[in-house]
Design a protein around this motif. Structure first.
Motif, PDB file in Angstrom:
ATOM      1  N   LEU A 237       0.899  -1.198   0.174  1.00  0.00           N
ATOM      2  CA  LEU A 237       0.130   0.055   0.054  1.00  0.00           C
ATOM      3  C   LEU A 237       0.997   1.185  -0.094  1.00  0.00           C
ATOM      4  N   VAL A 238       2.020   1.258   0.842  1.00  0.00           N
ATOM      5  CA  VAL A 238       2.644   2.279   0.800  1.00  0.00           C
ATOM      6  C   VAL A 238       3.541   2.674  -0.383  1.00  0.00           C
ATOM      7  N   LEU A 239       3.995   1.663  -1.134  1.00  0.00           N
ATOM      8  CA  LEU A 239       4.657   1.662  -2.295  1.00  0.00           C
ATOM      9  C   LEU A 239       3.833   2.164  -3.394  1.00  0.00           C
ATOM     10  N   GLN A 240       2.657   1.807  -3.592  1.00  0.00           N
ATOM     11  CA  GLN A 240       1.798   2.145  -4.495  1.00  0.00           C
ATOM     12  C   GLN A 240       1.239   3.720  -4.269  1.00  0.00           C
ATOM     13  N   ALA A 241       1.086   3.976  -3.003  1.00  0.00           N
ATOM     14  CA  ALA A 241       0.606   5.370  -2.558  1.00  0.00           C
ATOM     15  C   ALA A 241       1.854   6.481  -3.204  1.00  0.00           C
ATOM     16  N   GLU A 242       2.792   6.062  -2.967  1.00  0.00           N
ATOM     17  CA  GLU A 242       4.182   7.036  -3.297  1.00  0.00           C
ATOM     18  C   GLU A 242       4.137   6.867  -4.737  1.00  0.00           C
ATOM     19  N   LYS A 243       3.869   5.742  -5.615  1.00  0.00           N
ATOM     20  CA  LYS A 243       4.085   5.666  -7.051  1.00  0.00           C
ATOM     21  C   LYS A 243       2.822   6.657  -7.617  1.00  0.00           C
ATOM     22  N   LEU A 244       1.762   6.808  -6.899  1.00  0.00           N
ATOM     23  CA  LEU A 244       0.459   7.278  -7.524  1.00  0.00           C
ATOM     24  C   LEU A 244       0.617   9.032  -6.902  1.00  0.00           C
ATOM     25  N   GLY A 245       1.537   9.360  -6.282  1.00  0.00           N
ATOM     26  CA  GLY A 245       1.621  10.498  -5.973  1.00  0.00           C
ATOM     27  C   GLY A 245       0.835  11.249  -4.823  1.00  0.00           C
TER      28      GLY A 245
ATOM     29  N   GLU B 204      -0.252  12.283  -1.114  1.00  0.00           N
ATOM     30  CA  GLU B 204       0.615  12.977  -0.237  1.00  0.00           C
ATOM     31  C   GLU B 204       0.815  12.188   1.012  1.00  0.00           C
ATOM     32  N   ALA B 205      -0.288  11.602   1.603  1.00  0.00           N
ATOM     33  CA  ALA B 205      -0.074  10.878   2.985  1.00  0.00           C
ATOM     34  C   ALA B 205      -0.977   9.764   2.664  1.00  0.00           C
ATOM     35  N   LEU B 206      -0.537   8.811   3.716  1.00  0.00           N
ATOM     36  CA  LEU B 206      -1.453   7.424   3.740  1.00  0.00           C
ATOM     37  C   LEU B 206      -1.700   6.908   5.154  1.00  0.00           C
ATOM     38  N   ALA B 207      -2.788   6.606   5.323  1.00  0.00           N
ATOM     39  CA  ALA B 207      -3.080   5.897   6.582  1.00  0.00           C
ATOM     40  C   ALA B 207      -3.728   4.423   6.497  1.00  0.00           C
ATOM     41  N   VAL B 208      -3.008   3.622   6.876  1.00  0.00           N
ATOM     42  CA  VAL B 208      -3.386   2.322   7.121  1.00  0.00           C
ATOM     43  C   VAL B 208      -4.437   2.188   8.319  1.00  0.00           C
ATOM     44  N   THR B 209      -5.556   1.923   7.816  1.00  0.00           N
ATOM     45  CA  THR B 209      -6.946   1.708   9.078  1.00  0.00           C
ATOM     46  C   THR B 209      -7.306   0.536   9.292  1.00  0.00           C
ATOM     47  N   ASP B 210      -6.596  -0.541   9.729  1.00  0.00           N
ATOM     48  CA  ASP B 210      -7.085  -2.012   9.823  1.00  0.00           C
ATOM     49  C   ASP B 210      -8.220  -1.980  11.148  1.00  0.00           C
ATOM     50  N   VAL B 211      -9.005  -2.803  10.996  1.00  0.00           N
ATOM     51  CA  VAL B 211     -10.031  -3.024  11.907  1.00  0.00           C
ATOM     52  C   VAL B 211      -9.807  -3.351  13.191  1.00  0.00           C
ATOM     53  N   ASN B 212      -9.904  -2.177  14.266  1.00  0.00           N
ATOM     54  CA  ASN B 212      -9.511  -2.614  15.565  1.00  0.00           C
ATOM     55  C   ASN B 212      -8.203  -3.120  15.948  1.00  0.00           C
ATOM     56  N   THR B 213      -7.302  -2.653  15.124  1.00  0.00           N
ATOM     57  CA  THR B 213      -6.079  -3.143  15.374  1.00  0.00           C
ATOM     58  C   THR B 213      -4.930  -2.236  14.758  1.00  0.00           C
ATOM     59  N   LEU B 214      -3.666  -2.148  15.410  1.00  0.00           N
ATOM     60  CA  LEU B 214      -2.434  -1.469  15.112  1.00  0.00           C
ATOM     61  C   LEU B 214      -1.399  -2.240  14.529  1.00  0.00           C
ATOM     62  N   ALA B 215      -1.822  -3.732  14.257  1.00  0.00           N
ATOM     63  CA  ALA B 215      -0.916  -4.882  13.987  1.00  0.00           C
ATOM     64  C   ALA B 215      -0.007  -4.565  12.865  1.00  0.00           C
ATOM     65  N   GLY B 216      -0.361  -3.961  11.772  1.00  0.00           N
ATOM     66  CA  GLY B 216       0.339  -3.677  10.575  1.00  0.00           C
ATOM     67  C   GLY B 216       1.038  -2.394  10.577  1.00  0.00           C
ATOM     68  N   VAL B 217       0.860  -1.538  11.529  1.00  0.00           N
ATOM     69  CA  VAL B 217       1.552  -0.005  11.225  1.00  0.00           C
ATOM     70  C   VAL B 217       2.927   0.167  11.358  1.00  0.00           C
TER      71      VAL B 217
ATOM     72  N   LYS C  63      11.352   4.529   4.196  1.00  0.00           N
ATOM     73  CA  LYS C  63      12.077   4.348   3.075  1.00  0.00           C
ATOM     74  C   LYS C  63      11.901   5.108   1.821  1.00  0.00           C
ATOM     75  N   THR C  64      10.486   5.448   1.588  1.00  0.00           N
ATOM     76  CA  THR C  64      10.054   5.906   0.290  1.00  0.00           C
ATOM     77  C   THR C  64      10.111   7.324   0.402  1.00  0.00           C
ATOM     78  N   GLY C  65       9.734   7.853   1.605  1.00  0.00           N
ATOM     79  CA  GLY C  65       9.614   9.322   2.064  1.00  0.00           C
ATOM     80  C   GLY C  65       8.269   9.782   2.121  1.00  0.00           C
ATOM     81  N   LEU C  66       7.136   8.754   1.966  1.00  0.00           N
ATOM     82  CA  LEU C  66       5.975   9.030   2.015  1.00  0.00           C
ATOM     83  C   LEU C  66       5.299   9.375   3.480  1.00  0.00           C
TER      84      LEU C  66
END
Length: 715
Positions: free
Chosen positions: A25-33, A35-48, A57-60
């Protein structure tokens, strides 16, 4: 130029919902331009943490967030902490919901979110604009936290989309909160849509044929470029602009998590460091009643200085205290792993590797140049380890201690079975396909293998099953508790990481695994279980009962000829470490006659020496069939005990230091890169330096290449 921040995206840590890894998700968001990305998983911060690491690494710009799903019918709320204190409250909120529910569930109410909502930014997201609870919830939260609430809207690419968006806009205007645009992405690219359908079917226990309209009607739930989002919200351009303003207020970053290890009692000393030094030198006197060897004393001084520099003394005191507790209660325990490179650990009684008899490489364990905490693994009797675990909970409290998570992922067979079931294949077909795999790789089942099984490799449903199962391999299925890795904090752990219940009674574990904790510099203590220690403890009890002999690990005769006679005959069924077929095959050839021979025996039947073509040269030299030669005088000290052949990882690292000019920390970096080269691909950074460095110092290229392959085998 259109600006847009994506504030709603599922990763595959929304188990069986999201169809992309956080870093994808991060790499694709950076590729698409974006500006900022929030990963909002359901009732968890396991992937943050994974998303955060990828974004660095990407600067996003990455925004920490979660999608709060409520048990009382409250519409979902996207929640983003604005600062460190708010992040702590979000963790506390998720912990509350998880602790009152069974493992894997989270029981939250609107009242919980209102109570712990200070500093949070909220965006309500719901499918149906006619839901009366939308306005009611918005009013409640807007009244409690004015200016911090938005109404989110997402396109669904249906014929009623324009009407839906207009109704959401009208509700937002009526309540007095801004409308904000979100993509509500389930995957990073459209090609993941079929996999997302499969995940839905696995979650709902149905087949694709049965799911029907429950599946999304198109492949539009992917990340979209800013210009595309502006086009989709052409009737409400302010909703796109609002994403930038709202994202700017979500200032919290995981970099702000300043981990603080618990304070440990200084005992009889003024500081934890002074207490550690006192215990270490007192332990050295006890270990060496005839006088501490100068080599050991120098090692202690060197290690203690580095421990002081890195402020790790409380960690060592924790491990010492846990081992002390176990031994006072007669629980057998033994430290192992890289901690065996530490003279301090030996003198504290944590490990049993005598630094006077072996060459230590402390930098493999602790290094000033390597930004990683130390890792001490201690094995306990498996039937009594729970006593030690409950002691830790009792000492630190569940609010400050928890077991690390382990991410359980789909492996080849489980992926084929689950996908096959979702695709409507019969159990005998999925069983045959799953049985056609070998090992734990991700290559799946080849068409040739399908034909060998007796199935039609050209059958469209079978081909689709195999293709989708290959995509599913490696996806997280759920979180489980680590085998014994404890993380402890000075303050409230629940304000650093959400904590949930384990399946076992009286067990809790945090949402982050070992790699996540390492990435944020959080120290864990491994309290592991070993069945063989239980066997040994019971053997001691039997000796005492029937022969009136009292023994412990330290008092056992160390070199019993009759035992080695049995070992040389490969009569080792049930003998820990040397009972496998491969070990039993090697024993009559190597003929171990002392403990160090056994160390070599265990080490030699491993990928490193085999891949580096080190096994046969060693066996020939041991049998006096080949002359023992050393590549140089400086390496004779490194390789003397193994007849000039590098068999141990530590030897390979020392070769890098002595023969290739590596610093100790560079050598450890080489080892770590080798251990993960299949996943991270960073090994090229070291190969040329080591091989060319050795060649430049007069070593044969073939020897340098073999040394490198030997380390590579430890991956």
């Amino acid at each position: 130029m259109t600006r847009y921040a994506e504030l709603c995206a599922f990763s595959n840590f929304s188990f069986l919902r999201g169809a992309s890894y956080p870093d994808e998700l991060v790499l694709q968001a950076e590729k698409l331009g974006i500006e900022a990305l929030a990963v909002t998983d359901v009732n968890t911060l396991a992937g943050v943490v994974r998303a955060h690491a990828a974004a660095k690494k990407t600067g996003l710009r990455f925004i920490v967030g979660a999608r709060l799903s409520f048990a009382d019918g409250t519409p979902d709320l996207l929640c983003y902490p604005s600062d460190r204190a708010a992040y702590g409250r979000l963790c506390k909120l998720l912990t509350r919901g998880k602790r009152r529910a069974a493992k894997g569930a989270c029981d939250l109410s609107r009242a919980d979110a209102l109570e712990l909502g200070e500093g949070q930014l909220f965006a309500l997201l719901h499918e149906d604009p006619r839901e009366p609870k939308i306005a009611e919830t918005l009013r409640d939260f807007a009244a409690a936290y004015p200016g911090n609430v938005r109404l989110a809207a997402a396109r669904r690419f249906r014929d009623d989309d324009r009407r839906r968006l207009n109704m959401f806009a009208a509700t937002a205007a009526r309540v007095g909160v801004p409308l904000i645009a979100v993509g509500d992405a389930l995957y990073h690219i459209p090609a993941r849509k079929p996999l997302q359908d499969i995940l839905h079917c696995i979650r709902e226990h149905c087949t694709v044929d049965e799911a029907g309209r429950a599946l999304t009607a198109n492949a539009e739930r992917h990340l979209k470029a800013p210009r595309e989002m502006l086009r989709l919200f052409a009737d409400h351009p302010g909703a796109v602009e609002e994403t930038i303003a709202f994202a700017a207020r979500a200032q919290f970053s995981l970099d702000e998590l300043r981990y603080e290890y618990p304070d440990e009692s200084a005992g009889m000393s003024a500081t934890p460091q002074a207490e550690l030094e006192r215990l270490a030198f007192a332990g050295a006197e006890a270990r060496y009643p005839g006088g501490v060897p100068e080599k050991v004393r120098k090692a202690l001084v060197h290690e203690l200085a580095l421990i002081d520099q890195l402020s790790y003394a409380p960690y060592f005191l924790t491990v010492h205290d846990i081992v002390r507790y176990a031994r006072e209660r007669g629980i057998l325990c033994q430290g192992r792993g890289s901690a065996a490179n530490s003279a301090v650990c030996y003198c504290l009684g944590v490990t049993s590797v005598d630094p006077a008899l072996v060459d230590l490489l402390f930098e493999r364990f602790v290094s000033a140049e390597r930004d990683e905490p130390p890792d001490i693994d201690v094995d306990f009797e498996h039937e009594r380890r729970e006593e030690v675990i409950q002691y830790i909970y009792g000492k630190y409290g569940r609010a400050r201690a928890g077991i690390a998570a382990t991410v359980i992922t789909y492996r080849t067979r489980s992926a084929i079975r689950e996908v096959g079931k979702a695709m409507g294949l019969s159990e005998d077909v999925t069983g045959a396909l799953a049985g056609g795999t070998w090992g734990g790789g991700s290559s799946g089942v080849s068409p040739e293998r399908v034909r060998e099984i007796g199935l039609d490799a050209d059958d469209l449903r079978i081909k689709r099953t195999l293709a989708l199962s290959k995509e599913l391999i490696g996806f997280p299925r759920h979180l489980s508790q680590h085998t014994g890795g404890f993380v402890m904090t000075r303050g409230a752990l629940e304000e650093v990481i959400p904590i949930g219940n384990a399946a076992m009674a009286d067990r809790t574990f945090v949402e982050w695994d070992k790699d996540d904790l390492d990435a944020l510099g959080m120290i864990k203590v491994d309290v592991l279980a070993l069945g063989m220690l239980t066997c040994i403890a019971k053997s001691f009890a039997l000796l005492k009962k029937h022969y009136r002999l009292e023994h412990d690990l330290a008092s056992l005769p160390s070199e019993e000829p009759a035992v080695y006679d049995m070992i040389c005959r490969a009569d080792t069924l049930g003998v820990f470490q040397i009972e496998s077929r491969a070990q039993m095959s090697m024993l009559p050839r190597l003929k171990p006659r002392n403990f160090y021979d056994l160390v070599i025996e265990v080490a030699i039947v491993r990928p490193g020496p085999i891949q580096g073509d080190m096994v046969h040269p060693y066996l020939r030299r041991r049998a006096n069939k080949e002359q023992v030669r050393y590549p140089s005088r400086e390496l004779e000290e490194v390789l003397g005990k193994t007849l000039g052949v590098p068999l141990f990882q530590e030897q390979a690292m020392k070769i890098a230091i002595v023969a290739a000019g590596f610093t100790p920390s560079e050598a450890d970096g080489l080892r770590r890169a080798m251990a993960t080269f299949r996943r991270t691909g960073t090994i090229h950074q070291y190969r040329e330096k080591m091989v060319e460095g050795m060649v430049a110092r007069g070593y044969e290229r073939d020897f340098a290449e073999r040394c490198f392959r030997q380390i590579e085998g430890f991956g």
